[in-house]
Structures are given as structure tokens and as C-alpha cells.
Write a protein that holds these residues in place. Structure first.
Motif: not given
Length: 168
Positions: A143-168
């Protein structure tokens, strides 16, 4: 507690595990749609990863384990090492983690996600169901592995989104 509330507890735990499992795939899809510009390409990439991790990972994991921890015919402990390596590699798939969680939560008599040894059954009453909390403790790493994977993927998506917004 009566039987109804025990079933409700297992049902709620199973629902939480299902939401975590769905969250992993949702986070993966969001991460791909954030990183890849084309909607069709991001959908195909997410579908490809889902297909590999759901359908083919069970066939790929033993091959990787055989390469990482080959069996030595003179040492019987290498078979155990390879089995443990294979289990660790197979558990990189959310499908495998969810399958183990579902098996334990839906079968109250199940006591382990891996093969049982006689010393693990010492003092256990055969066929006696585990309480819901004990079943949750058995599958807590999954269970903690699935939750950790979910949080990690959401964090990667958020960081990628923020970097795109800063450059734009």
C-alpha cells in the motif's frame, strides 16, 4: 464487533487500495501529458507503459532476475536469492502490488503475500481469519509503495508543469 462491521472495514480498506492504484495510473497519465506536448503521443505513451507494467511485466521480471542474480548449480541459496530478486523486480509494477493487496484484503484467511514456511504458522489456528488491522499490516509495504509511486508521479508532473510555466 459484529461480522458486518468487519466486512465494512475490509471493504473500506479495499476501496482505499483501489483509489491508490487508480491514482498511480492517473498520475502517470498526467505526468506524460505534462511532459509530452502532443495529446495523442502522451496518451499512447501512458497506454504503452500501462500495457508493459500490467500485461508483460510478469514475463519480464524473471528474465531481469535471471540476469541480475543467476542461479549457481553448486549453491542452493542462489535459488532463494533469485526468487527474492524476482519478487522485488515484479513489485515495481503497480498491478502486482494491487494484486497482492487485493488477495490479502479479500481473503481474511490469507496470512502472507509470499510462500509460507512452517515457523511462520506457529501458533496460528488453521483457517481462522485475520482481523482487518492484521491484514492491513501484512500488505502495508504494498500500500505504501502504491501511494509513494502516486505521490512521486504527481510531484514529477507538478515540477515539470512549473518549469514550463516559468519559461513561458
Amino acid at each position: 464487533m459484529d461480522r458486518g462491521s468487519l466486512g465494512e472495514q475490509r471493504g473500506l480498506a479495499y476501496m482505499a487500495a483501489t483509489l491508490a492504484y487508480a491514482g498511480v495510473w492517473l498520475a502517470l497519465a498526467i505526468a506524460f501529458s505534462t511532459v509530452i506536448r502532443s495529446p495523442a503521443t502522451s496518451a499512447l505513451a501512458a497506454l504503452s507503459v500501462w500495457l508493459v507494467l500490467t500485461v508483460f511485466w510478469g514475463m519480464i521480471a524473471p528474465l531481469i532476475a535471471g540476469a541480475v542474480a543467476p542461479i549457481d548449480p553448486l549453491d542452493p541459496m542462489t535459488m532463494v536469492t533469485q526468487y527474492e530478486t524476482q519478487q522485488a523486480i515484479a513489485r515495481l509494477s503497480p498491478q502486482r502490488l494491487y494484486g497482492e493487496v487485493a488477495a490479502i484484503l479479500l481473503d481474511p484467511a490469507a496470512r502472507s503475500v509470499s510462500p509460507l514456511f512452517f515457523d511462520q504458522l506457529q501458533g496460528a489456528i488453521v483457517g481462522a481469519p485475520l482481523p482487518t488491522l492484521q491484514s492491513l499490516l501484512v500488505v502495508w509495504p504494498q500500500l505504501s509503495g502504491m501511494v509513494a509511486a502516486m505521490i512521486l508521479l504527481f510531484t514529477v508532473a507538478y515540477v515539470a508543469f512549473q518549469r514550463q510555466e516559468v519559461r513561458a
